[in-house]
Design an enzyme around this catalytic site. Structure first.
Site, short mmCIF file in Angstrom:
data_model
loop_
_atom_site.label_atom_id
_atom_site.label_comp_id
_atom_site.label_asym_id
_atom_site.label_seq_id
_atom_site.Cartn_x
_atom_site.Cartn_y
_atom_site.Cartn_z
N THR A 167 74.28 -73.09 -17.02
CA THR A 167 73.92 -73.40 -15.63
C THR A 167 73.08 -72.24 -15.11
O THR A 167 73.29 -71.10 -15.51
CB THR A 167 75.22 -73.51 -14.81
N ARG A 195 80.10 -87.94 -13.74
CA ARG A 195 80.84 -86.75 -13.27
C ARG A 195 79.92 -85.85 -12.42
O ARG A 195 78.81 -85.53 -12.79
CB ARG A 195 81.36 -85.97 -14.49
N SER A 196 80.43 -85.46 -11.26
CA SER A 196 79.71 -84.50 -10.41
C SER A 196 80.33 -83.13 -10.61
O SER A 196 81.52 -83.02 -10.86
CB SER A 196 79.90 -84.86 -8.93
N SER A 197 79.53 -82.09 -10.45
CA SER A 197 80.06 -80.74 -10.69
C SER A 197 80.16 -79.93 -9.41
O SER A 197 79.65 -80.32 -8.35
CB SER A 197 79.16 -79.99 -11.67
N ASP A 198 80.76 -78.78 -9.55
CA ASP A 198 80.81 -77.76 -8.50
C ASP A 198 79.41 -77.40 -7.99
O ASP A 198 79.23 -77.04 -6.83
CB ASP A 198 81.48 -76.50 -9.06
N GLY A 219 80.35 -71.74 -14.48
CA GLY A 219 81.59 -71.72 -15.24
C GLY A 219 82.28 -73.06 -15.17
O GLY A 219 81.63 -74.09 -14.97
N HIS A 220 83.61 -73.04 -15.32
CA HIS A 220 84.36 -74.30 -15.37
C HIS A 220 84.34 -74.98 -14.00
O HIS A 220 85.00 -74.54 -13.05
CB HIS A 220 85.80 -74.01 -15.81
N GLY A 221 83.54 -76.04 -13.91
CA GLY A 221 83.22 -76.65 -12.62
C GLY A 221 84.41 -77.15 -11.83
O GLY A 221 84.46 -76.98 -10.60
N1 ASP Z 1 79.68 -75.22 -13.46
C1 ASP Z 1 79.00 -76.12 -14.35
C2 ASP Z 1 79.71 -77.44 -14.34
O1 ASP Z 1 80.89 -77.51 -14.38
C3 ASP Z 1 78.90 -75.63 -15.76
C4 ASP Z 1 78.45 -74.21 -15.95
O2 ASP Z 1 78.33 -73.48 -15.00
O3 ASP Z 1 78.21 -73.84 -17.11
O4 ASP Z 1 79.07 -78.40 -14.37
#
Ligand code: ASP
Length: 308
Positions: A167, A195-198, A219-221
């Site tokens: 990202t 799926r929508s992310s952070d 990171g982990h969304g």
């Molecule tokens: N935050 C992003 C997501 O979950 C992934 C990432 O930052 O690598 O979609």
């Protein structure tokens, strides 16, 4: 105040073979953003241009080279925010657009909304004259292999996964203390369709407020969104912490609470920087005058002369 554009290229278990590509990409993006400010461009222009350069770069999980959903398609999210007036725009689950960050900016500037999703976002792009690419144009060979790998082994090796991290994000401050932030992602490899992310949520992936600071996360969304990570860092800065302390403490708290990793970049209204991650690696860079600062490992802070 010295203008700064600080960028990141994603937090995660970046394999050794990808390190040089990521570092080249973040250094280039930081220089592009910095030159925009030096030419008198706005902080919004600077973060947009920095992010666009990483969306074009296959080394990152944004735009071309984004990770794939379970159907083998690229679905992307992006947000942008202006610190002066808290104006923001975003897109989520958007397909076949070269620069989702620019579409997010159009949502901010030309609609009464802050987020457009899926087909509606793509329809808005068409109306705005943003070209729709032929289906599949943003799919890279590396992303295809990463999805095959995911389908064979699952993605249990790490919480974010070895492949498909990257990202991208940027935060900027100009000589007058004006700030902006932008983040763009293809999401998580092997994600469910839709799926929508952070990254598409203001306060999780992106935040900017000239009275406090600007933040972009990665990171982990699902964890980042549940923790409202970007705004949690802003909150710490508002309570008097420096950008570095706010970033480190908040990331640690998120990882302790939710057992997943993340990274973030931040600039405070005074211009001090926060760069941290609880993952194995995160590529980052910024330029000051003719010097590029960058790193990808914990504790790394390398400087070199900028190529102009
Ligand atoms: N935050 C992003 C997501 O979950 C992934 C990432 O930052 O690598 O979609």
């Amino acid at each position: 105040m010295e203008p700064i554009v600080l960028v990141h290229g994603g937090a995660g278990d970046i394999p050794d073979s990808r390190v040089p590509l990521k570092l080249n990409g973040v250094k280039k993006a930081a220089s592009i953003g910095y030159r925009v400010l030096k030419r008198g461009g706005s902080v919004v222009d600077a973060v947009e241009e920095a992010v666009k350069s990483m969306e074009d770069d296959e080394a990152f999980n944004a735009g071309y080279g984004s990770v794939l959903n379970l159907d083998g398609e690229v679905e992307m999210d992006a947000t942008i925010m202006i610190g002066a007036n808290l104006n923001s725009g975003g897109v989520t689950v958007v397909k076949d657009i070269a620069h989702p960050i620019s579409l997010a900016r159009l949502v901010m500037e030309r609609t009464p909304h802050f987020l457009l999703a899926g087909e509606g976002a793509n329809r808005f792009a068409k109306v705005q004259g943003v070209p729709t690419l032929p289906a599949g144009s943003l799919v890279s060979k590396y992303a295809r292999e990463a999805l095959e790998d995911f389908k064979k082994h699952g993605d249990n090796r790490t919480e974010i996964g070895e492949k498909g991290v990257g990202t991208v994000g940027a935060v900027a401050i100009d000589s007058k203390g004006r700030m902006a932030a932008a983040t763009s992602t293809g999401g998580i490899n092997g994600k469910m369709v839709g799926r929508s992310s952070d990254t598409s949520i203001i306060g999780s992936g992106t935040y900017a407020d000239d009275n406090v600071g600007a933040v972009s996360t990665t990171g982990h969304g699902e964890s980042i969104a549940r923790f409202c990570l970007a705004h949690a860092i802003i909150y710490e800065m508002k309570n008097g912490s420096s950008a570095a302390v706010a970033t480190a403490n908040t990331l640690k708290a998120m990882t302790e609470k939710l057992k997943n990793t993340a990274g973030a970049i931040a600039i405070s209204k005074g211009g001090d920087l926060g760069i941290d991650f609880t993952s194995k690696r995160m590529a980052w860079a910024y330029q000051i005058k003719d010097e590029i600062h960058f790193g990808i490992e914990h504790g790394q802070h390398t400087k070199e002369k900028a190529k102009n």
